[in-house]
Design an enzyme around this catalytic site. Sequence first.
Site, PDB file in Angstrom:
ATOM      1  N   ASP A  50       0.836  -1.199   0.000  1.00 18.25           N
ATOM      2  CA  ASP A  50       0.000   0.000   0.000  1.00 18.25           C
ATOM      3  C   ASP A  50       0.875   1.256   0.000  1.00 18.25           C
ATOM      4  O   ASP A  50       1.723   1.428   0.877  1.00 18.25           O
ATOM      5  CB  ASP A  50      -0.891   0.002   1.246  1.00 18.25           C
ATOM      6  CG  ASP A  50      -1.824   1.198   1.313  1.00 18.25           C
ATOM      7  OD1 ASP A  50      -2.991   1.066   0.914  1.00 18.25           O
ATOM      8  OD2 ASP A  50      -1.378   2.283   1.765  1.00 18.25           O
ATOM      9  N   TYR A  55       2.625   9.973  -0.117  1.00 15.41           N
ATOM     10  CA  TYR A  55       3.721   9.397   0.668  1.00 15.41           C
ATOM     11  C   TYR A  55       5.080   9.731   0.058  1.00 15.41           C
ATOM     12  O   TYR A  55       6.106   9.567   0.708  1.00 15.41           O
ATOM     13  CB  TYR A  55       3.594   7.872   0.744  1.00 15.41           C
ATOM     14  CG  TYR A  55       2.349   7.348   1.407  1.00 15.41           C
ATOM     15  CD1 TYR A  55       1.443   8.193   2.052  1.00 15.41           C
ATOM     16  CD2 TYR A  55       2.061   5.994   1.379  1.00 15.41           C
ATOM     17  CE1 TYR A  55       0.289   7.701   2.644  1.00 15.41           C
ATOM     18  CE2 TYR A  55       0.913   5.492   1.975  1.00 15.41           C
ATOM     19  CZ  TYR A  55       0.029   6.346   2.597  1.00 15.41           C
ATOM     20  OH  TYR A  55      -1.105   5.833   3.172  1.00 15.41           O
ATOM     21  N   LYS A  80      -2.915   5.864  -4.067  1.00 16.81           N
ATOM     22  CA  LYS A  80      -3.966   6.845  -3.837  1.00 16.81           C
ATOM     23  C   LYS A  80      -3.531   8.187  -4.426  1.00 16.81           C
ATOM     24  O   LYS A  80      -2.328   8.440  -4.567  1.00 16.81           O
ATOM     25  CB  LYS A  80      -4.217   7.016  -2.337  1.00 16.81           C
ATOM     26  CG  LYS A  80      -4.220   5.715  -1.548  1.00 16.81           C
ATOM     27  CD  LYS A  80      -4.246   5.976  -0.043  1.00 16.81           C
ATOM     28  CE  LYS A  80      -3.957   4.703   0.730  1.00 16.81           C
ATOM     29  NZ  LYS A  80      -2.526   4.336   0.718  1.00 16.81           N
ATOM     30  N   HIS A 113      -7.752   9.385  -1.911  1.00 20.75           N
ATOM     31  CA  HIS A 113      -7.098   9.359  -0.602  1.00 20.75           C
ATOM     32  C   HIS A 113      -7.946  10.000   0.496  1.00 20.75           C
ATOM     33  O   HIS A 113      -8.040   9.470   1.598  1.00 20.75           O
ATOM     34  CB  HIS A 113      -5.730  10.059  -0.693  1.00 20.75           C
ATOM     35  CG  HIS A 113      -4.768   9.602   0.358  1.00 20.75           C
ATOM     36  ND1 HIS A 113      -3.411   9.734   0.230  1.00 20.75           N
ATOM     37  CD2 HIS A 113      -4.962   9.006   1.565  1.00 20.75           C
ATOM     38  CE1 HIS A 113      -2.808   9.241   1.300  1.00 20.75           C
ATOM     39  NE2 HIS A 113      -3.727   8.797   2.136  1.00 20.75           N
TER      40      HIS A 113
END
Length: 279
Positions: A50, A55, A80, A113
Amino acid sequence: MTVTLSSAPVQRLNNGVEIPRLGLGTWPMEDAEAENAVRTAIEAGYRLIDTAENYRNEQSVGEGIRTSGVPREDIFVTTKFNREWHSVEGVQEACKASLKRLGLDYIDLLLIHWPNPDQDRYVAAYEGMERLREQGLVRALGTSNFKIPHLEKLLAAGHVPQLNQIQLDPYRRRDDIVAFHEGNGIATETWSPIGRGDSLLGDPAITAIAQAHDRTPAQIVLRWHIQSSYLPVPKSGNPQRQIENLDVFEFELKDDEMETLNGLGQPDAEIVDADSFGH
């Protein structure tokens, strides 16, 4: 010890796509840490990874997948996208950028997200994801951090997500939204499944159950997620901890132990509010 797919079962989503029942979360790892964590996790038997645009580690995650030596088709990749792409055409751009960073030809699960209700464009974003699935760039679609009203708006527009990823652990039960998921065929995936900066793993009730099973507190909490039919994605860059986190399919919590864990819910436990936070 290597945990194989036979001991890490899959769950069938509402569109028929199968997803591993436990995965590796990668926030907030970046660069070499993310690449190494993904590689060691896959070597240990993880098949669900994931990540997310926000990120800033998609490129490193892709490198970890490639250096693991495991065929791409055996790995389930989730990513996402952020709020600036919440439009039909914007999602196209976001997906292609993620694919380029990951170095992949397709994404297994693409998530919005955060709903960002202040801009109120997540329905258009979901429409854009539907087009990506038609193009073969995405296999399954979902949401992240959506509350019931956000999901209701999607359903009213004719869109049923395969999955909603939410913050959930024994302190943060989220029974209302879980029931909504179950009533509409939406899988519940959980981020920060073993707590977030609190004393969950040191809770006497959890440590007592861990001692009874000769397991770690984290394994007990993750097993609670599994027996609750959730899909946890714990984050760890430590190879031994990764192995421990995945090794939760060979034992079972008793009914009274599940009741004890279910009774740990704290109404005042902090939960990130998707009506006021998002990116």
